[in-house]
Design a protein around this motif. Structure first.
Motif, PDB file in Angstrom:
ATOM      1  N   ASP A  52      41.334  36.689  51.448  1.00  0.00           N
ATOM      2  CA  ASP A  52      41.577  35.550  50.556  1.00  0.00           C
ATOM      3  C   ASP A  52      42.370  36.026  49.350  1.00  0.00           C
ATOM      4  O   ASP A  52      41.870  36.798  48.531  1.00  0.00           O
ATOM      5  CB  ASP A  52      40.246  34.936  50.113  1.00  0.00           C
ATOM      6  CG  ASP A  52      40.431  33.612  49.385  1.00  0.00           C
ATOM      7  OD1 ASP A  52      41.418  33.473  48.635  1.00  0.00           O
ATOM      8  OD2 ASP A  52      39.586  32.714  49.563  1.00  0.00           O
ATOM      9  N   ASP A  54      43.373  34.406  46.757  1.00  0.00           N
ATOM     10  CA  ASP A  54      42.930  33.887  45.461  1.00  0.00           C
ATOM     11  C   ASP A  54      41.764  34.675  44.876  1.00  0.00           C
ATOM     12  O   ASP A  54      41.660  34.821  43.650  1.00  0.00           O
ATOM     13  CB  ASP A  54      42.528  32.412  45.598  1.00  0.00           C
ATOM     14  CG  ASP A  54      43.711  31.529  45.935  1.00  0.00           C
ATOM     15  OD1 ASP A  54      44.846  31.865  45.522  1.00  0.00           O
ATOM     16  OD2 ASP A  54      43.518  30.499  46.624  1.00  0.00           O
ATOM     17  N   THR A  55      40.883  35.167  45.739  1.00  0.00           N
ATOM     18  CA  THR A  55      39.701  35.869  45.243  1.00  0.00           C
ATOM     19  C   THR A  55      39.823  37.386  45.338  1.00  0.00           C
ATOM     20  O   THR A  55      38.936  38.099  44.865  1.00  0.00           O
ATOM     21  CB  THR A  55      38.448  35.425  46.029  1.00  0.00           C
ATOM     22  OG1 THR A  55      38.641  35.739  47.425  1.00  0.00           O
ATOM     23  CG2 THR A  55      38.225  33.932  45.877  1.00  0.00           C
TER      24      THR A  55
END
Length: 261
Positions: A52, A54-55
């Motif tokens: 991921d 974004d994280t």
């Protein structure tokens, strides 16, 4: 599901790379060594690509994007979303495959921004010659406009293995105002197959990309829209060597200009 899709893409690449030859490429590795190293890189890329973004920690974001780009350009082929692209036989005009849209293969991923090597690397590219036939066909579309098809053959294009960090430098760029562009290798001196990309150099985005093309099988994109600068790129996953590549495209003209010729 995403991991299954990636495995299918990677496995299809492995099949295409199964043939090994003893020749040495321009990096000093034999092609069997190159293919083994590239397969290992793809396995590592698969590990990072579906993290991921974004994280993920900032320290990993560059690795994730680089891994995604490697998988994107190692796939069998795709077109920019909204662009219709095909593989066609340059001799017969037969369309043999429709290329999938980028988002169909890589949902949620951003299309890579094309970057090329340094000016020093570009200046070391093989000097090429071009044979041009600008009188193949003139087809009247309506009373106000016409379409003229051009064919340019670029000789002695040296096909290298593609870089994992930069895009292959285009061997041809030209201003385009028409409705299609096609590009196919018409001669391969050492390579078994060729990878061809067609890009919009104004936006830095690929319009279409296809790997493992046999001679006379072209990447064909429909380019209706605003005028732009087109770039044509070529590389190979097989034995590096010289090639001739033919590019066909059309231009829009006023009908009265054609009628006066």
């Amino acid at each position: 599901m995403k991991k299954i899709l990636t495995s299918v893409i990677v496995c299809s690449l492995f099949v295409g790379m199964a043939t090994t030859v003893s020749a040495t490429n321009d990096t000093g590795m034999s092609n069997s060594e190159y293919q083994a190293e590239y397969q290992a890189e793809l396995k590592q890329a698969e590990y990072y690509a579906y993290m991921d973004l974004d994280t993920a920690p900032e320290s990993l974001k560059h690795d994730i994007l680089e891994a995604r780009n490697k998988i994107i350009f190692s796939s069998n082929g795709w077109t920019q979303d909204g662009v219709k692209g095909y593989v066609c036989n340059m001799k017969t005009g037969e369309i043999v495959e429709q290329l999938p849209q980028f988002s169909e293969l890589f949902p949620g991923w951003d299309m890579p921004q094309l970057t090329t090597g340094s000016l020093d690397e570009q200046s070391q590219m093989t000097v090429i010659t071009k044979e041009i036939d600008e009188s193949i066909k003139t087809e009247e579309i309506n009373s106000f406009s016409s379409r003229k098809t051009h064919e340019d053959t670029y000789k002695n294009i040296y096909l290298r293995h593609p870089s994992s960090s930069t895009s292959t430098t285009p061997f041809a760029t030209f201003q385009h105002t028409g409705s299609f562009v096609k590009a196919a290798a018409t001669l391969l001196t050492a390579s078994e197959t060729v990878n061809i990309g067609i890009s919009n150099e104004d936006t830095g985005k690929s319009l279409a990309y296809k790997t493992y093309l046999d001679p006379y099988y072209a990447v064909y994109v429909e380019t209706f829209g605003s005028p732009c600068e087109i770039g044509i790129r070529a590389s190979t996953y097989s034995n590096p060597g010289y090639s001739d590549i033919t590019v066909q495209y059309d231009t829009m003209q006023e009908a009265y200009d054609v009628s006066q010729k």
